[in-house]
Every structure is written in C-alpha cells, then in structure tokens.
Scaffold this active site. Sequence first.
Site, PDB file in Angstrom:
ATOM      1  N   TYR A   1     -24.100 -57.062 -22.675  1.00  0.00           N
ATOM      2  CA  TYR A   1     -25.090 -57.745 -23.517  1.00  0.00           C
ATOM      3  C   TYR A   1     -24.749 -57.506 -24.994  1.00  0.00           C
ATOM      4  O   TYR A   1     -24.435 -56.363 -25.384  1.00  0.00           O
ATOM      5  CB  TYR A   1     -26.469 -57.181 -23.167  1.00  0.00           C
TER       6      TYR A   1
ATOM      7  N   ASP B   1     -26.789 -51.469 -16.028  1.00  0.00           N
ATOM      8  CA  ASP B   1     -27.791 -52.417 -16.527  1.00  0.00           C
ATOM      9  C   ASP B   1     -27.970 -53.479 -15.441  1.00  0.00           C
ATOM     10  O   ASP B   1     -27.069 -54.278 -15.182  1.00  0.00           O
ATOM     11  CB  ASP B   1     -27.295 -53.032 -17.846  1.00  0.00           C
TER      12      ASP B   1
ATOM     13  N   LYS C   1     -36.957 -59.894 -18.821  1.00  0.00           N
ATOM     14  CA  LYS C   1     -36.311 -60.975 -18.093  1.00  0.00           C
ATOM     15  C   LYS C   1     -36.972 -61.163 -16.726  1.00  0.00           C
ATOM     16  O   LYS C   1     -38.124 -61.526 -16.667  1.00  0.00           O
ATOM     17  CB  LYS C   1     -34.803 -60.700 -18.009  1.00  0.00           C
TER      18      LYS C   1
ATOM     19  N   ARG D   1     -49.098 -41.820 -26.442  1.00  0.00           N
ATOM     20  CA  ARG D   1     -47.632 -41.931 -26.492  1.00  0.00           C
ATOM     21  C   ARG D   1     -47.033 -41.186 -25.301  1.00  0.00           C
ATOM     22  O   ARG D   1     -46.060 -41.613 -24.708  1.00  0.00           O
ATOM     23  CB  ARG D   1     -47.094 -41.360 -27.823  1.00  0.00           C
TER      24      ARG D   1
END
Length: 410
Positions: free
Chosen positions: A127, A199, A224, A75
């Site tokens: 978004y 973003d 994306k 992690r």
Amino acid sequence: MIFRRLRIFLTEIAFEAMRWNVTENKKNSQRLNTRSVHAGFSGDPGTGALNPPVFLTSTYAQESPGVHTGFVYARTRNPTRDALEAAMAELEGGTDGIAYGSGSAATASIIQLLDAGDHVVSFDDVYGGTRRVFEKVFARQGLSFSFTDLTVPGAFEAACRPESRLLWIESPTNPMLKMADIADLSRRAHARNMWVVVDNTFLSPYLQNPLALGADLVVHSTTKYLNGHSDTVGGAVVTSVPELAESLRFLQNSVGSIPGPMDCYLCHRGIKTLAVRMERHCSNALEIARFLETHPRIQRTRYPFLKSHPQHQLALTQTRGGGGIVTFEMNGNLENARRFLESVRIFALAESLGGVESLIEHPAIMTHASVPQKVREELGLSDTLVRLSVGIEDVEDLKEDLAQALEAAY
Ligand SMILES: *Cc1c(COP(=O)(O)O)cnc(C)c1O
C-alpha cells in the site's frame, strides 16, 4: 460502602464474562458465517440488548481512589471498543485484537515495536501509505527498510541483514495483486528470529487467516471490507503472541491512536454482514475479471482466481476466494484511461476500496501518487493501469457500465 464495592465487583464480573464469552465463544466449532454475525458480543448482560452499547464517555467514576470497574479512562479502554477488538481477534483466530483510528495508525504501531537500528524487509508492492510511513517517517528515526519482490525465489534472504527484525507482507498486494507464500515465508523468517506481519486488508478474515498460516501479526485497514460501507476509517492488529499483544496494548495507550466509540460500533455492525458481502464481492469480481480478460480493448487483467494469474495455485491453497479487487491495463495511453474513468456511471471514481459500492481508480495518479515515479515504473504502475473495487451490485449492470465506458474511451 461494602454494597457499592460488591456492585462494582459484579459489574466487573459481568464485563469479564462478556469478554470471556467473546474469546471463548465456542471458538472454532462455529463456521465463518455464524462467527461474522456473532463475533465479539453476546448480548449486554444488564439489559439483554443484542448490540453493544456505544459508550460515549472519556472517563469512568471510581467508588474510592483506585477502586474501579476495570474502566478508568477511555484512551485505555472503552467497552464498545472492547467488543470490536474481541470480534477482530475471534475472526482472525488470535488471542488479542487491538483497534486503531486508521489502518495507517495500526501499521505505525507495529513499527513502533522496533528499536532504532532495526531493519524491516517489506514486499515491494505494498500500500502506498505503508511505503510512505516507512520511508518518510520511520527511516528518519533510525530504522531501515528494504523493499523486495517476495514472489522471486531467494529475494527474501537476499534482503535480510543481521539486524532484520520484521518481515512485512501484504498479500495480495495493492494494486498488482501479487501474492506471497505466507506459510513458507513465515518459516524462513522465524528461522532468522524475525516477526512476520501480514496486511490482510484486501481479503479480510473471511478469505484468508494469516495467523493460521504462521504469521505473528495480522494488520487491517478496517476502513475497507471489515466495515464495508465506506463510512468510517479504522484499523486493527490481531496476534496470539503474548509479548507482542502486551507491547501493542502498551503502545495503544501510550501513543493514543485509538478509534472513537461510534466508529467502533459502525465497524462492528459492518462485520456482521462480512460473510455475505465477501461472497458477492468475490463472485462479481471473478465474473468481471473474466469479462475484461476477453475484451479487445484490455491488454492484461489481474485477478488471483483467474487461471492466468501467475500465482493462481497459491491463491487456491492460501485463500478461500479472490476478493473484490481487479486490476487491468487498457490499450492506448493516459488520455484513453482518463476518458474511460470519466465515462463510468455506476463505478464511482474514488480512492479506497472494500465498500458495498463499486469504485474505480487510476493508481499512478491517485492512490500511488506518493510512490516515486521510478518505483512506480519498476512495479508496473503504468499510465493505463486501472484498479476496480468491485461492489455488491448486479454484476450485469457493472459489466454494462464498463463496456460503455470502454466504448467512450477511444
Ligand atoms: C487503506 C489501506 C491501508 C491504510 O489504511 P487507512 O485506514 O486508510 O489508514 C493499509 N493497507 C492497505 C492494504 C490498505 O488498502
């Protein structure tokens, strides 16, 4: 024992050398196409392998309690993820990249930098999932959010409060492709001691570099364009502010919203072709935008590199291309839009964007259904608004597909 320690020491040096290569990688002397191919990994020091190994492990053996290679638990750190994070940092021109299991996890991590009572000023047309996590999750935890149209002069200042800590920009926005002047807003936000987040999902680092324009944090849904092949979900944040990097690294380990090593590998592999993909996305999208703009069934086409875009001049100075997203309003009503979307053959009717294949969607019913109807109306997300994610196919095929579907829609 001494030899084992020596071996660990040497492994550590090799990894550090790999990381060093990564961040120092001749840095700005190389151009974007070269950097896309080579960012984040310069060969496996042990084998010479050109690509980063996929380390499928949750933990790492220690030679003696506390004596380790710098890798303790996955992690906290994984070499495959290290390579992707280094690539992201390099492409966005920051010192630190931090990868997440999704763009939404990256967004949430940034908000988790704040304390209860803090206020965020956000672009209104962000978004849908970003607005949702702000209003439905973090607003319950004592943070507050104002959404404003950053294209309107004075709107930012009007939304600010004494407790404002963060400005959240998405540019261009989804789906209306509104743009915010990142350099100007960064100066104004910094004057108020606010951090600035951009973003950059819609343009990717190939077309826009928010940190160079003055932002403190850049966030991506790597799902994306960066991954580019519609086969993983992921996110990343890049910064050059040591204090933010340290806090985000702490949160990444404490909250644990990390990507798996296979997804890191796939995203990193996608990045190698980012430059050529973005070139084709841009040229195809521009041609389709021009085609739609003159089509008798289309009322209004939005694309930053069309002269008719209200912020065309800003697009030319702030970005190196218009990206692959085109939004338009059709004539008629919801029924016409529905028939149009059912009639396309090459464009896939699907949410998401940024993959090599062309997608089409209806924001009001699909991606932005979580945005309250009143807000949708204010933003102009009408029943006949359609969003394209233009892929890298032959543009003539794409235009023919849209033309025949528009015939079938009325
Ligand atoms: C998709 C998207 C997100 C969310 O990313 P996920 O990877 O789907 O969680 C955030 N911002 C923008 C602009 C996006 O397109």
